[in-house]
Design a protein around this motif. Structure first.
Motif, PDB file in Angstrom:
ATOM      1  N   ASN A  88       0.633  -1.136  -0.400  1.00 35.54           N
ATOM      2  CA  ASN A  88       0.096   0.107   0.256  1.00 35.54           C
ATOM      3  C   ASN A  88       0.687   1.438  -0.277  1.00 35.54           C
ATOM      4  N   ARG A  90       3.744   3.827   1.611  1.00 36.78           N
ATOM      5  CA  ARG A  90       4.895   4.417   2.762  1.00 36.78           C
ATOM      6  C   ARG A  90       4.768   5.807   2.687  1.00 36.78           C
ATOM      7  N   MET A 140      -4.599   8.374  12.991  1.00 37.08           N
ATOM      8  CA  MET A 140      -4.414   7.712  11.678  1.00 37.08           C
ATOM      9  C   MET A 140      -5.488   8.692  11.316  1.00 37.08           C
ATOM     10  N   ASP A 157      -1.003   5.826   9.190  1.00 35.81           N
ATOM     11  CA  ASP A 157      -0.311   5.820  10.240  1.00 35.81           C
ATOM     12  C   ASP A 157       0.309   6.682  10.008  1.00 35.81           C
ATOM     13  N   THR A 160       4.083   5.659  11.663  1.00 31.39           N
ATOM     14  CA  THR A 160       5.009   5.338  11.103  1.00 31.39           C
ATOM     15  C   THR A 160       5.076   5.316   9.348  1.00 31.39           C
ATOM     16  N   LEU A 162       3.283   4.180   7.082  1.00 34.89           N
ATOM     17  CA  LEU A 162       2.606   3.267   6.362  1.00 34.89           C
ATOM     18  C   LEU A 162       1.224   3.476   5.615  1.00 34.89           C
ATOM     19  N   GLN A 164      -1.949   1.883   5.980  1.00 35.71           N
ATOM     20  CA  GLN A 164      -2.677   0.916   6.829  1.00 35.71           C
ATOM     21  C   GLN A 164      -3.299  -0.067   5.204  1.00 35.71           C
ATOM     22  N   SER A 165      -4.157   1.246   5.086  1.00 33.53           N
ATOM     23  CA  SER A 165      -5.127  -0.040   4.085  1.00 33.53           C
ATOM     24  C   SER A 165      -6.124   1.294   2.758  1.00 33.53           C
TER      25      SER A 165
END
Length: 175
Positions: A88, A90, A140, A157, A160, A162, A164-165
């Motif tokens: 996904n 970053r 989030m 997130d 991080t 990242l 997440q979805s």
């Protein structure tokens, strides 16, 4: 003797309290303790530059099919988004305050450039833009991204970076 040993133990326990608190916070946030401050800084940069994160995304695609986008905000901070074909993706914020320190600037001016032969290293992918975004909680971030009339809900997130979805969704300007 027992009193002295107990006193030494209590002093050691009390002086270690800040470190234990940091470990507890890292455990609660589910991040490595040695990276907690960096993750918190990334989240602060998201909040400070939230309106900048609405900027249109114009990805470059590498020969390995990795999408890369970078946006320079009015604050001078830079948000970089990287999406490999198998994930996904970053986000990573580059903090101007940290980047503008003397040591880092000196390193930047001593970098060597390389111009390779052959095909261009990157091609431009189709632009996309953020229709809306809002924090779901302190960490989030929900973003609705429109690419050529098809929309995606993306949950990031902010600690991080990242994603997440990332799921197909209805296009909407109100999150």
């Amino acid at each position: 003797m027992l009193f002295t040993a107990l006193l030494v133990f209590l002093v050691a326990l009390i002086t270690a309290a800040p470190q234990w608190l940091r470990y507890a916070e890292a455990w609660r946030e589910d991040v490595p303790a040695d990276q907690l401050e960096a993750y918190k800084r990334q989240s602060e940069l998201w909040q400070r530059n939230l309106s900048c994160a609405n900027a249109p995304e114009r990805f470059f695609v590498t020969p390995k099919n990795i999408k890369v986008d970078a946006t320079i905000c009015k604050s001078g901070d830079i948000v970089v988004q990287v999406i490999p074909p198998d994930s996904n993706g970053r986000y990573y914020w580059v903090d101007l305050e940290r980047l503008s320190s003397r040591a880092i600037l000196a390193d930047l001016f001593t970098l060597n450039a390389y111009a390779g032969d052959g095909e261009p290293a990157m091609v431009v992918a189709q632009a996309s833009f953020v229709m809306c975004q809002r924090f779901l909680d302190q960490r989030m971030l929900l973003r609705v991204i429109n690419q050529s009339g098809s929309c995606t809900d993306e949950v990031v997130d902010t600690y991080t970076g990242l994603v997440q979805s990332r799921n197909a969704s209805a296009c909407r300007s109100n999150c």
